[in-house]
Design an enzyme around this catalytic site. Structure first.
Site, PDB file in Angstrom:
ATOM      1  N   HIS A   1       9.249 -26.663  -1.152  1.00 27.54           N
ATOM      2  CA  HIS A   1       8.807 -27.964  -1.531  1.00 27.54           C
ATOM      3  C   HIS A   1       7.395 -27.472  -2.791  1.00 27.54           C
ATOM      4  O   HIS A   1       6.619 -28.326  -3.392  1.00 27.54           O
ATOM      5  CB  HIS A   1       8.337 -29.167  -0.509  1.00 27.54           C
TER       6      HIS A   1
ATOM      7  N   LYS B   1     -14.512  -0.658  -4.279  1.00 30.09           N
ATOM      8  CA  LYS B   1     -15.181   0.421  -3.403  1.00 30.09           C
ATOM      9  C   LYS B   1     -16.409   0.895  -4.444  1.00 30.09           C
ATOM     10  O   LYS B   1     -17.355   0.947  -3.983  1.00 30.09           O
ATOM     11  CB  LYS B   1     -14.542   1.498  -2.127  1.00 30.09           C
TER      12      LYS B   1
ATOM     13  N   GLU C   1       1.051  -1.339   0.411  1.00 30.12           N
ATOM     14  CA  GLU C   1      -0.308  -0.338  -0.473  1.00 30.12           C
ATOM     15  C   GLU C   1       0.177   1.185   0.143  1.00 30.12           C
ATOM     16  O   GLU C   1       0.436   2.584  -0.393  1.00 30.12           O
ATOM     17  CB  GLU C   1      -0.601   0.043   1.047  1.00 30.12           C
TER      18      GLU C   1
HETATM   19  O1  PA5 Z   1      -4.179   0.938   5.668  1.00 24.94           O
HETATM   20  C1  PA5 Z   1      -5.368   1.778   5.460  1.00 24.94           C
HETATM   21  O2  PA5 Z   1      -5.729   2.254   5.751  1.00 24.94           O
HETATM   22  C2  PA5 Z   1      -6.630   0.400   5.504  1.00 24.94           C
HETATM   23  O3  PA5 Z   1      -5.624  -0.790   5.125  1.00 24.94           O
HETATM   24  C3  PA5 Z   1      -7.083   0.297   6.642  1.00 24.94           C
HETATM   25  O4  PA5 Z   1      -6.756   0.364   7.644  1.00 24.94           O
HETATM   26  C4  PA5 Z   1      -8.334   0.082   5.915  1.00 24.94           C
HETATM   27  O5  PA5 Z   1      -9.028  -0.101   5.131  1.00 24.94           O
HETATM   28  C5  PA5 Z   1      -9.177  -0.132   7.318  1.00 24.94           C
HETATM   29  O6  PA5 Z   1     -10.034   1.350   7.446  1.00 24.94           O
HETATM   30  P1  PA5 Z   1     -10.708   1.439   8.215  1.00 24.94           P
HETATM   31  O7  PA5 Z   1     -10.192   0.934   9.717  1.00 24.94           O
HETATM   32  O8  PA5 Z   1     -10.965   3.378   8.041  1.00 24.94           O
HETATM   33  O9  PA5 Z   1     -11.945   0.883   9.123  1.00 24.94           O
END
Ligand code: PA5
Length: 428
Positions: free
Chosen positions: A302, A416, A281
């Protein structure tokens, strides 16, 4: 402390990382002058955490341990992976099945599978349980669905008042649907700091409350992170974290655009999942980024071993090895020796594992895969805290070296929007 060796990468680097570039990326991160600098609160977290909230986390964990046989942790992505990673590594991937005096911990809301959710409800049975719902935004679909279901289960079992006292909400300080609900219902609440993004939040209440419920010493975890931070500040661009960032980027520039994190402990599996989110990310944007992958060794030798040894040569590998095992298990002697294993009789499995690691490293290097080796003394709170901070800091430097903002994630919105459209959400 995290120790690192680049012996396995040296012969692959035709050009060493440019020290000026590395220094600039380091300075940008610590001086908070780069893109996404409003999400760099995690840098000082091991020193500057909210001590009052930290004490409340320990009290809440003690309460959950005393009134619940199970804790359901609802969250996804950065609001999920860190806690699971630390609990599985420090306790066990078989934590729930092992004898203990802390509650079972189930992770829910990290997908949209009704089957997975039903399994958790079945495993809970009629035991007493509590829920820790974790969502910074408070609007993420996966945990929101799961929370609705577990909230109703709690209300049916304990009544509205009883349910309220068993729900712990970890969310934004001031905004969002979960914050509004928590205030209205009077849930005990914990804060995801404004300047800490999900994937950098394991050392906040996001990770610490479930981790403490598993009986893990969160003071020692923070101490390990603090020591690593001090080490990085002291050694600057010569620190293991910055060298790791610089080396992986230099290798990527030479075509090694996939990094495989390879650990020799099955308990490390979710640490690798956490690491993949952190790096994927943070760096995968603007058409750039080293693709983070992981293997579990020796089992994956393996399966994936053939590809790593002999497939397309765009791989770099980072080994994680713990020098001292917790359990002492040795190979028994056998008079008949039909399996031919007597040459190992009396040998500790940890010794054999280490030889497997050394052998794999040499094989992969000879197959054209550069290998960085990370060594930690043992699986304990301090070492795991240090490793978390090491990877977080390296990720920030690495992102700046590659010219991206390591603290945003614009790409995650695309699915989304499509999903909301398909589901008929108003406004989509
Ligand atoms: O790292 C991030 O920003 C994402 O992985 C969020 O943690 C994830 O989408 C969950 O978001 P939230 O805590 O707003 O539900």
């Amino acid at each position: 402390m995290v120790n690192i060796s680049f012996e396995g990468t040296e012969s692959f680097l035709s050009r060493q990382p440019d020290k000026k570039d590395v220094q600039a990326a380091f300075d940008t991160l610590v001086n908070r002058t780069g893109a996404g600098n409003d999400f760099t609160g995690w840098i000082d977290l091991p020193e500057n955490y909210d001590k009052e909230e930290f004490a409340r986390i320990k009290q809440a964990a003690a309460r959950i341990c005393s009134d619940s046989k199970a804790l359901v942790v609802v969250g996804i992505g950065g609001s999920y992976l860190g806690a699971r990673a630390v609990i599985e590594l420090l306790r066990s991937p078989n934590y729930n099945a092992l004898p203990k005096n802390t509650p079972d911990i189930y992770f829910a809301g990290n997908g949209i599978s009704g089957d997975a959710l039903t399994d958790i409800i079945t495993m809970l049975g009629d035991r007493d349980f509590s829920v820790n719902v974790i969502s910074k935004s408070g609007t993420t679909t996966e945990p929101a669905i799961a929370f609705r279901i577990f909230k109703q289960l709690l209300e049916r079992k304990y009544g509205a008042e009883g349910a309220r006292s068993r729900i712990y909400a970890t969310t934004d300080r001031a905004r969002g649907a979960l914050k509004t609900l928590a205030d209205r219902e009077g849930y005990e609440s914990f804060v995801v700091p404004d300047d800490v993004g999900g994937r950098y939040s394991v050392l906040t209440a996001v990770g610490l409350l479930p981790i403490a419920c598993a009986g893990i010493d969160i003071d020692r975890l923070m101490q390990g992170a603090r020591d690593e931070r001090t080490e990085i500040r002291f050694r600057g661009i010569e620190s293991a974290a910055v060298q790791y960032a610089a080396t992986r980027q230099a290798l990527a520039q030479q075509g090694k655009s996939i990094e495989i994190l390879a650990a020799f402990e099955p308990a490390f599996r979710f640490m690798a999942e956490w690491w993949k989110q952190l790096y994927g990310e943070s760096e995968g944007k603007d058409g750039k980024g080293i693709f983070p992958a992981s293997v579990d060794l020796t089992p994956d030798l393996h399966s994936m071993g053939q590809y790593i040894q002999d497939g397309q040569r765009m791989l770099q590998e980072t080994f994680v090895f713990f020098s001292h095992a917790s359990a002492s298990v040795s190979v028994p002697a056998d008079e008949e020796n039909l399996d031919g294993l007597n040459y190992l009789a009396g040998r500790e499995m940890s010794y054999i594992n280490e030889k497997a690691m050394e052998a794999t490293m040499a094989a992969h290097i000879s197959g054209g895969v550069p290998v960085t080796q990370i060594r930690l003394a043992r699986i304990c709170e301090e070492e795991v805290g240090a490793l978390i901070y090491f990877f977080e800091f390296a990720c920030g430097v690495s992102g700046y070296l590659s010219g991206v903002n390591p603290f945003n994630q614009p790409g995650v919105e695309a699915y989304k929007k499509n999903m909301f459209h398909l589901l008929g959400k108003p406004g989509y």
